[in-house]
Write a protein that holds these residues in place. Structure first.
Motif, PDB file in Angstrom:
ATOM      1  N   ARG A   1      40.609  24.370  38.394  1.00 57.95           N
ATOM      2  CA  ARG A   1      39.607  24.214  37.516  1.00 57.95           C
ATOM      3  C   ARG A   1      38.049  24.064  37.914  1.00 57.95           C
ATOM      4  O   ARG A   1      37.218  24.793  37.057  1.00 57.95           O
ATOM      5  N   ILE A   2      38.058  23.544  38.897  1.00 64.53           N
ATOM      6  CA  ILE A   2      36.537  23.384  39.279  1.00 64.53           C
ATOM      7  C   ILE A   2      36.147  24.728  39.746  1.00 64.53           C
ATOM      8  O   ILE A   2      35.034  24.990  39.478  1.00 64.53           O
ATOM      9  N   ASN A   3      37.067  25.595  40.451  1.00 63.53           N
ATOM     10  CA  ASN A   3      36.559  26.853  40.931  1.00 63.53           C
ATOM     11  C   ASN A   3      36.451  27.888  39.652  1.00 63.53           C
ATOM     12  O   ASN A   3      35.618  28.714  39.778  1.00 63.53           O
ATOM     13  N   GLU A   4      36.944  27.581  38.613  1.00 59.39           N
ATOM     14  CA  GLU A   4      36.969  28.577  37.528  1.00 59.39           C
ATOM     15  C   GLU A   4      35.449  27.911  36.842  1.00 59.39           C
ATOM     16  O   GLU A   4      34.732  28.827  36.439  1.00 59.39           O
ATOM     17  N   ARG A   5      35.251  26.662  36.909  1.00 61.05           N
ATOM     18  CA  ARG A   5      33.813  26.529  36.413  1.00 61.05           C
ATOM     19  C   ARG A   5      32.824  26.978  37.287  1.00 61.05           C
ATOM     20  O   ARG A   5      31.779  27.467  36.852  1.00 61.05           O
TER      21      ARG A   5
ATOM     22  N   PHE B   1      34.560  40.732  32.620  1.00 59.69           N
ATOM     23  CA  PHE B   1      34.526  40.458  33.840  1.00 59.69           C
ATOM     24  C   PHE B   1      33.644  39.074  34.364  1.00 59.69           C
ATOM     25  O   PHE B   1      32.890  38.430  33.654  1.00 59.69           O
ATOM     26  N   GLY B   2      34.397  38.051  34.988  1.00 59.81           N
ATOM     27  CA  GLY B   2      33.956  36.688  35.202  1.00 59.81           C
ATOM     28  C   GLY B   2      34.378  35.782  34.296  1.00 59.81           C
ATOM     29  O   GLY B   2      34.163  34.571  34.245  1.00 59.81           O
TER      30      GLY B   2
ATOM     31  N   THR C   1      32.899  29.400  39.407  1.00 58.97           N
ATOM     32  CA  THR C   1      32.571  30.843  39.132  1.00 58.97           C
ATOM     33  C   THR C   1      31.772  31.250  37.725  1.00 58.97           C
ATOM     34  O   THR C   1      30.968  32.003  37.763  1.00 58.97           O
ATOM     35  N   ALA C   2      32.385  30.444  36.659  1.00 57.17           N
ATOM     36  CA  ALA C   2      31.635  30.765  35.370  1.00 57.17           C
ATOM     37  C   ALA C   2      30.115  30.306  35.656  1.00 57.17           C
ATOM     38  O   ALA C   2      29.442  31.023  35.008  1.00 57.17           O
TER      39      ALA C   2
END
Ligand SMILES: [Zn+2]
Length: 671
Positions: A190-194, A523-524, A196-197
């Motif tokens: 979850r943190i990595n998704e955030r 993308f992203g 990355t966003a």
């Protein structure tokens, strides 16, 4: 001059501390909260109110100390009163049998030893020092003798008690608790998704996530990261009057520490080996990473009799999982094209077992990595598989290179559509820019139908390939025009399977907006970003009209993502595809998130006083109508929902000119 607090207030402060500690424990340790967030906030606010008025009441064990102290310049060294030893390691049953034999000899007993086993967590080892029951010092393991003082950071972790019971404080005026701080896999993702966003560098793995979060000079950053502490021991057991590791776990549990629920007490080699095998099977289903099993002789008298060799105790061992590295032969390198056009070299390997799984493909990442590896076809290579990460080639064993091993060249043209590849400046990836490139279309179709997207059961990568190669689907919108008869000529497509697929496609026509946005494969834009966009705009049409500036103003959406999203929706191909999906029966239902729609949309509430129902009831109602509830009245509060016997919050609301609602008015408003 400010008066000192009266007895009543001191008692109330003490009561609040106890109550909040109890709620923290239910929430962070037992995973079983017993009060609503609003009720918790109310208690916490009251505590802060009192402490603001009388700072002399702030103690190291006050829950208010969890929120994160001021940043410091560096970490002070801490010398452990009892060194934190390392463990001997074994990797095979034979080696464990050998360990067991030495233990039995050392104790002059048959080999039927009682052990205690637990998963070896892959996190950061820390020590907590409680003096007279209060958490006084927390430090990293460091080199085992000297660690770093990270007390303010450890205080922010909800599953670390700030104080112990009075009874324990009396029995153990000094108690040193040891354990591991970890980040759960789900939190890590979850943190990595955030990150990355937000266009920030993602965390490398959960262990680095935990270690990096703990070693922050600013404890407020630590406080924002979801970390868990699992206790596994105490250092001064010989002073403690406890007789075995079992007693230690019981004590730790009763004091509100999290103890791993996979702790076992097997007796003898056979039982330990069985426990180990069970753990291997459980491993993929755990929400945290482990790299083996720790096995200790349970009885403290036995531990003492066995003693230690140099830096490791003789009574404990880490049985590590099979090596995560393996050697094998590189048979070929293929270049695969992802759904975004990125071309990745994939090593085709002589199948080999790594960490319990047979691996025949491994990533070689990109051209630069490929050049750095300098691998040739026929080389012996070392591959690594860690956790749920895709296996990768880490190095070439040069000494084993056969004569005439063939060089590998990165292609100039797309292996799927033969378009010329480009490498945008500053990027490490070569890309195929042809949107109609078959392999990209396959990748997009597979992503479109995936679980986070339209969730079309039965549409895997093999079927996606067939649908495209047979010309049945050119872009994902074509899925909504498929008929059962179109599918029947495909490989392995029986009548029933075709009917199921058509039914799954039909069900997917009404998926919610966050899934639609994710499925488009911008993308992203992962699941978290898709949800943010859906909550903000509520419909595809509104999202299409959003400017880059609008998008970047959404918390959690960074400038790069904002630009990509805007460009995506401005593109003619996107318009065409959305029209085609609509004509094919996709419903695009308006998205009403509990948080963003309704008469209280964007409004902030505070609740005070006694109401006819529990506060959680009103909190739910407010949230259902789009509002949110906070704990204290401020300038940004829109409404105070006020019951009987309101406290200081009403005065504050009146002073700040915040609208005050009675329960009746509130009920009329939502009716
Ligand atoms: Zn291509």
């Amino acid at each position: 001059m400010v008066a000192s607090p009266d007895k009543k207030l001191i008692a109330e402060h003490e009561r609040l501390k106890t109550e909040i500690h109890e709620h923290n424990r239910r929430y962070y340790v037992d995973d079983n909260p017993s009060v609503s967030d609003a009720e918790y906030d109310r208690l916490f606010d009251r505590l802060l109110d009192i402490e603001k008025q009388y700072p002399e009441l702030i103690t190291a064990d006050s829950p208010s100390q969890r929120v994160g102290a001021q940043p410091s310049k560096k970490f002070e060294p801490v010398t452990h009163s009892v060194p934190m030893l390392s463990l001997q390691k074994v990797t095979t049953r034979e080696q464990f049998e050998e360990f067991n034999r030495r233990v039995a000899e050392g104790l002059e007993r048959s080999d039927d030893i009682e052990y205690v086993t637990e998963p070896k967590l892959d996190g950061l080892a820390v020590e907590l020092v409680y003096r007279n029951g209060i958490l006084e010092l927390g430090s990293t393991r460091g080199d085992g003798t000297t660690g770093e003082n990270i007390t303010p950071n450890l205080r922010t972790i909800g599953s670390i008690p700030l104080r112990l019971s009075e009874k324990t404080a009396r029995s153990y005026p000094l108690l040193e608790v040891r354990g591991e701080v970890i980040m759960r896999l789900s939190d890590f993702r979850r943190i990595n998704e955030r990150l990355t966003a937000e266009d920030k560098q993602p965390l490398a793995n959960p262990r680095n996530g935990a270690a990096g979060s703990l070693r922050q000079l600013n404890p407020q950053i630590t406080a924002s990261r979801p970390l868990l502490f699992y206790a596994y021991g105490i250092s001064e057991w010989h002073l403690s009057g406890l007789s075995s590791q079992k007693d230690v776990f019981a004590l730790l549990k009763s004091e509100g520490f999290r103890v791993n629920d996979l702790v076992g007490y097997p007796r003898g080699v056979e039982a330990v080996a069985k426990t180990f095998d069970k753990l291997i099977k459980l491993r993929p289903s755990l929400d945290y990473e482990i790299d083996g099993m720790v096995i200790k002789v349970s009885d403290f008298a036995d531990q003492e009799a066995l003693g230690q060799i140099s830096r490791a105790p003789r009574w404990a061992v880490a049985w590590k999982f099979a090596a995560e590295l393996a050697e094998t032969i590189l048979k070929d390198v293929e270049f695969s094209v992802g759904r975004t056009g990125q071309v990745t070299p994939v090593a085709k390997l002589e199948p080999v077992r790594v960490a319990g799984v047979t691996v025949s493909n491994a990533s070689m990442h990109n051209e630069d990595e490929l050049t750095a590896l300098d691998a040739r076809i026929g080389d012996t290579v070392v591959i690594r598989r860690a956790g749920d990460v895709i296996p990768e080639v880490v190095e070439v064993v040069r000494e084993k290179r056969p004569k005439g091993a063939r060089m590998i060249r990165f292609p100039k043209n797309c292996p799927s559509c033969n378009s010329e590849l480009v490498r945008p400046e500053g990027e490490s990836a070569w890309r195929c820019l042809n949107l109609a490139c078959p392999e990209q279309v396959e990748g997009r179709l597979f992503h479109f139908a995936s679980k986070g997207g339209f969730d079309i059961e039965g549409l895997g990568d093999k079927l996606a390939r067939q649908l495209i190669s047979q010309g049945l689907v050119k872009d994902p919108a074509d899925l909504f025009y498929l008929k059962k008869d179109d599918l029947l000529p495909l490989d392995l497509m029986a009548d029933k399977r075709a009917a199921n697929l058509i039914a799954a496609i039909d069900r997917s026509r009404s998926v919610e907006l966050p899934r639609v946005i994710y499925a488009l494969g911008i993308f992203g834009v992962g699941e978290a970003a898709a949800r943010l966009l859906a909550e903000q705009y509520g419909s595809v049409e509104k999202l299409q009209e959003a400017s880059t500036d609008d998008l970047v103003s959404i918390p959690g959406i960074g400038p790069v993502i904002a630009k990509t999203v805007h460009e995506f929706f401005a593109h003619d191909d996107t318009h065409r595809m959305l029209r085609k999906m609509r004509a094919g029966g996709v419903l695009f239902p308006e998205y009403r998130s509990a948080r963003s729609e309704g008469i209280f949309s964007g409004k902030t509430f505070v609740i005070t006083g006694t109401l006819s129902r529990p506060r959680s009831h009103f909190k739910n109602l407010i949230e259902q109508h789009g509002g949110k509830v906070t704990g204290s009245v401020s300038k940004s509060t829109d409404y105070l929902l006020c019951g009987e016997d309101p406290g200081s919050k009403l005065d504050k609301a009146n002073k700040l000119g915040v609208a005050v609602l009675t329960e009746n008015t509130f009920t009329e408003m939502i009716a």
